[in-house]
Scaffold this motif. Sequence first.
Motif, PDB file in Angstrom:
ATOM      1  N   LYS A  52      -2.127  40.734  -1.968  1.00 48.54           N
ATOM      2  CA  LYS A  52      -2.720  41.393  -0.810  1.00 48.54           C
ATOM      3  C   LYS A  52      -4.129  41.910  -1.080  1.00 48.54           C
ATOM      4  CE  LYS A  52       1.801  42.685   1.039  1.00 48.54           C
ATOM      5  NZ  LYS A  52       2.741  43.771   1.371  1.00 48.54           N
ATOM      6  N   LYS A  53      -4.523  41.912  -2.345  1.00 47.30           N
ATOM      7  CA  LYS A  53      -5.878  42.363  -2.693  1.00 47.30           C
ATOM      8  C   LYS A  53      -6.933  41.324  -2.324  1.00 47.30           C
ATOM      9  CE  LYS A  53      -4.062  44.918  -6.679  1.00 47.30           C
ATOM     10  NZ  LYS A  53      -4.062  45.020  -8.168  1.00 47.30           N
ATOM     11  N   VAL A  54      -6.505  40.086  -2.116  1.00 47.72           N
ATOM     12  CA  VAL A  54      -7.439  39.001  -1.819  1.00 47.72           C
ATOM     13  C   VAL A  54      -7.647  38.929  -0.316  1.00 47.72           C
ATOM     14  CG1 VAL A  54      -7.914  36.544  -2.032  1.00 47.72           C
ATOM     15  CG2 VAL A  54      -6.666  37.746  -3.846  1.00 47.72           C
ATOM     16  N   LYS A  55      -8.851  39.189   0.102  1.00 44.71           N
ATOM     17  CA  LYS A  55      -9.163  39.216   1.526  1.00 44.71           C
ATOM     18  C   LYS A  55      -9.066  37.807   2.119  1.00 44.71           C
ATOM     19  CE  LYS A  55     -12.304  43.154   0.962  1.00 44.71           C
ATOM     20  NZ  LYS A  55     -13.697  43.631   1.106  1.00 44.71           N
TER      21      LYS A  55
ATOM     22  N   THR B 232      -3.577  38.314 -14.240  1.00 38.80           N
ATOM     23  CA  THR B 232      -4.674  37.332 -14.274  1.00 38.80           C
ATOM     24  C   THR B 232      -5.488  37.403 -12.987  1.00 38.80           C
ATOM     25  OG1 THR B 232      -3.301  35.886 -15.635  1.00 38.80           O
ATOM     26  CG2 THR B 232      -5.207  34.890 -14.587  1.00 38.80           C
ATOM     27  N   LEU B 233      -4.808  37.559 -11.866  1.00 37.08           N
ATOM     28  CA  LEU B 233      -5.513  37.674 -10.585  1.00 37.08           C
ATOM     29  C   LEU B 233      -6.429  38.892 -10.590  1.00 37.08           C
ATOM     30  CD1 LEU B 233      -6.043  36.858  -7.668  1.00 37.08           C
ATOM     31  CD2 LEU B 233      -3.950  38.093  -7.015  1.00 37.08           C
ATOM     32  N   ASP B 234      -5.951  40.018 -11.104  1.00 35.11           N
ATOM     33  CA  ASP B 234      -6.790  41.216 -11.182  1.00 35.11           C
ATOM     34  C   ASP B 234      -8.055  40.942 -11.993  1.00 35.11           C
ATOM     35  OD1 ASP B 234      -5.140  42.758  -9.619  1.00 35.11           O
ATOM     36  OD2 ASP B 234      -4.074  43.673 -11.307  1.00 35.11           O
ATOM     37  N   LYS B 235      -7.872  40.210 -13.089  1.00 36.14           N
ATOM     38  CA  LYS B 235      -9.037  39.912 -13.935  1.00 36.14           C
ATOM     39  C   LYS B 235     -10.020  38.997 -13.214  1.00 36.14           C
ATOM     40  CE  LYS B 235     -10.333  38.484 -18.587  1.00 36.14           C
ATOM     41  NZ  LYS B 235      -9.857  38.041 -19.916  1.00 36.14           N
ATOM     42  N   ARG B 236      -9.509  38.028 -12.482  1.00 30.47           N
ATOM     43  CA  ARG B 236     -10.395  37.124 -11.743  1.00 30.47           C
ATOM     44  C   ARG B 236     -11.110  37.869 -10.615  1.00 30.47           C
ATOM     45  NH1 ARG B 236      -9.328  35.416 -15.784  1.00 30.47           N
ATOM     46  NH2 ARG B 236      -8.345  33.431 -16.351  1.00 30.47           N
ATOM     47  N   ILE B 237     -10.420  38.814 -10.005  1.00 26.70           N
ATOM     48  CA  ILE B 237     -11.057  39.622  -8.954  1.00 26.70           C
ATOM     49  C   ILE B 237     -12.201  40.444  -9.542  1.00 26.70           C
ATOM     50  CG2 ILE B 237     -10.691  41.608  -7.430  1.00 26.70           C
ATOM     51  CD1 ILE B 237      -7.922  40.479  -6.793  1.00 26.70           C
ATOM     52  N   SER B 238     -11.942  41.011 -10.736  1.00 29.57           N
ATOM     53  CA  SER B 238     -12.997  41.818 -11.369  1.00 29.57           C
ATOM     54  C   SER B 238     -14.197  40.966 -11.752  1.00 29.57           C
ATOM     55  CB  SER B 238     -12.441  42.528 -12.607  1.00 29.57           C
ATOM     56  OG  SER B 238     -12.117  41.588 -13.620  1.00 29.57           O
TER      57      SER B 238
ATOM     58  N   TYR C 228     -15.067  37.791 -10.155  1.00 28.39           N
ATOM     59  CA  TYR C 228     -15.687  37.077  -9.041  1.00 28.39           C
ATOM     60  C   TYR C 228     -15.730  37.868  -7.727  1.00 28.39           C
ATOM     61  CZ  TYR C 228     -14.812  33.090 -12.143  1.00 28.39           C
ATOM     62  OH  TYR C 228     -14.773  32.238 -13.219  1.00 28.39           O
ATOM     63  N   GLY C 229     -14.869  38.862  -7.590  1.00 27.42           N
ATOM     64  CA  GLY C 229     -14.787  39.598  -6.331  1.00 27.42           C
ATOM     65  C   GLY C 229     -13.578  39.161  -5.517  1.00 27.42           C
ATOM     66  N   ALA C 230     -12.953  40.116  -4.793  1.00 27.99           N
ATOM     67  CA  ALA C 230     -11.708  39.856  -4.078  1.00 27.99           C
ATOM     68  C   ALA C 230     -11.864  38.851  -2.945  1.00 27.99           C
ATOM     69  CB  ALA C 230     -11.135  41.160  -3.530  1.00 27.99           C
ATOM     70  N   ASP C 231     -13.079  38.750  -2.369  1.00 30.50           N
ATOM     71  CA  ASP C 231     -13.262  37.829  -1.250  1.00 30.50           C
ATOM     72  C   ASP C 231     -14.025  36.579  -1.654  1.00 30.50           C
ATOM     73  OD1 ASP C 231     -15.640  39.096  -1.745  1.00 30.50           O
ATOM     74  OD2 ASP C 231     -16.121  39.484   0.372  1.00 30.50           O
TER      75      ASP C 231
END
Length: 773
Positions: free
Chosen positions: A125-128, A166-172, A174-177
Amino acid sequence: MLKPAKSKRPLLRMAIGLCLSLNLMPVLACGPFFDDAVFYLRSHPDAPMKRFLSGSLGVLEPTYARSYLVFAYRYLQDKPLTAAERASAYDLLCYRLGMANIDPRSEVSPREASSGVDVWNKARKKVKGARVREFSSWDTFRNIDGEDYISYLNCTPDAFITAAATLDKRISTYGADSAEVKAWLEAQDQVFSHCSSSGYNYEKKQQNPPPPFPATLPATVPLAQRQDRIYQLAASRFYAGEFEVARALFHEIAADKASPWHQIAEYMVARTYIREGTLAKDVAKGQKLLQQAMDILDGLMRKPEFASFSSSIEDLRHFLLIRLRRDATFKDLSSKIVSDGLGDKFGKSVGDYTFILDRYFNESGDESSETHAIEDKKIRELVRGEDLSNWLWTFSDSSQTALSEARSQYGARKSLPWLLALATKINGADKQAPELIKALAAVPQRSSGYIHARYHLARLNLEKGAANARAARAIIDSVINGDIPPSARAKFATLKLETAVDLNDFLSLSYVAPAAVVSGWNTVEMPENAPEVEKGLKYRYEKPLLLPLSADFINYKLNLNDFLKAAACPAIPSGSRKFDFAQAAFTRAFLLNDMGQLLKAQNLIKASGSQSALARSLDIGAAASPEEKRFAAAFFLLQNPGSRPYVTGGIARNTEFNHIDDYSDNWWSTPAISSEALKDCKILLPPSKGVDVELKAMQKTGAAPTCLAQVVLDFARKHPADARAPEALHMVVKATRFGSGDDNTSKLSAAAFKLLHSKYKGNPWTKKTPYHY
């Protein structure tokens, strides 16, 4: 997807789970499921399990799963589990009972399927702008090929937890959106879509096509994203069961030393062999694949760069050893389990040990067999040669061979485990009973075997003759109200029935708290409140219910006169329980056509406090003639589908007395004249005089719809002007639809239908009766 990190432990736990957790589970059958009272548990001890693991053994059942008997053996040998062993054993039990998320301390908790899925669903749900895709714990199981009703845990909770990290790391990064994160998430969704089978399309009568796999990224995409993607490709093929393809991809990743996944990929090559070998239907092929995995792991152990993986590799090697070097591993485990040096590896060791025993006996962990056999002489001697395994085999085996073995081992050792094993098997007439009675009486109260010893001490005393009933009752009373497991309390209470001195005493002993109330789908006897109970250390005692054995005695050993005495007895709790006795007495008096007793039963119904308006308005005495009285009684019974000529033990009918039950629990079938449960009944009270004659007379009346239809038809034909006749005829037809029948039911249903439609045209009850059955 795995998360590269300085610590390799999370990756290894994830990798182990990818193949190791082949926990086969049957797909649940369709309902409806009804609550059932289990007075004492047969497959495992009472909750909370921590009490059992601390030595509160209660009355041990030979039908317990072998792991519980292993723990009991340690305590009976006066080798209590250490704190570390108890914690490890508790994890094993929670996992096996499907309660792995109940204890925050439990090592199993983070890997429980639903908790891992919940972490992943929250992370997504963190990914817009991400598409909605809710995974459930059901999505983690995959059917074995060719088996529609057997599945295994394919995607472990760690897979979802690591993917979330891993998703959290990728968000940090590249950004959530960002497009990069959305692309990674879409691919990971495709990975997890292969956790479960694609399913069957019943409309098209064919298997659904498999979901898509992640797409290969072109060379123009940054290297880090391509390295992530190829691992996702390998994982998705692995979950889909395409092990050769997955193996080739893991080899490719392992060869790329720049990939953050190269070490875990090399490890995963071994995992593909393990998963493929474990699922292989060809035993020889499966063993060969497992040996290939062992060779790879042995090689990894020799590589310095895998030093941080050594503990996890050893765990996997042990997994393989119990399949490849089974007998030597069994002997080693048997020796270690009876000591106190395994610490946090104790639970896993017990799991492996019982796994091998299951294979020796050619039984699955879910089977409950009263006898066990090993055909191979060498294996048989191996199991008999280890005191722990020999005791487990003997204690849980009901054969004469097991009795002889128990005699032999107790004679040679005089140990507490073998005393209790032998005491469990013999009866009061046995030549060794006096010796065992003396030995059981000497078991000290501080012993973990004390409750078990007291139970069989009381039982053997009773079986030696009625003269010992008072002594047996004193033994029972000395423990029954203590802080003992609910199952033990119920077993003592059931045994105490055999000491009843008269009917009032018997009835006062007949209401016992069951060990658990479980749903019909629940095959492991776990109550719905088990997770709540497990959080504490106190036993929970249910409200008392009528013992099924007592109900059978009342129904099949009491004549109508004594049945009415029982219904009026102050020992019967007020409310619905007293009403159940009263309605049963009324129905029984109706079937026996005893108008005097019928009126007494009517008064008991009114005095029982029933909330039914029909029960309160019941007045058979106002009828003018015996014929009209009998019709009035039949009319009352037709209006009340809960009526039956017997009392109900355990969980009573849930539907209101005057309502149709949706699942045909209405009225009564042809009355039986005996009960299987009473064939071995040891209750000392004599049966009532003439009860057999009454039972045979009731049986001749047939099922309720037949009996009631005949009374109503006879009355309606003679008294067509009676205002109750149309409704009664309608109810006869309805009873043949929702009640049990016999050979005459359909014919009488048709007769009631014809009479209703010929004599009462235009009557509202006629309009409500368009068919007969």
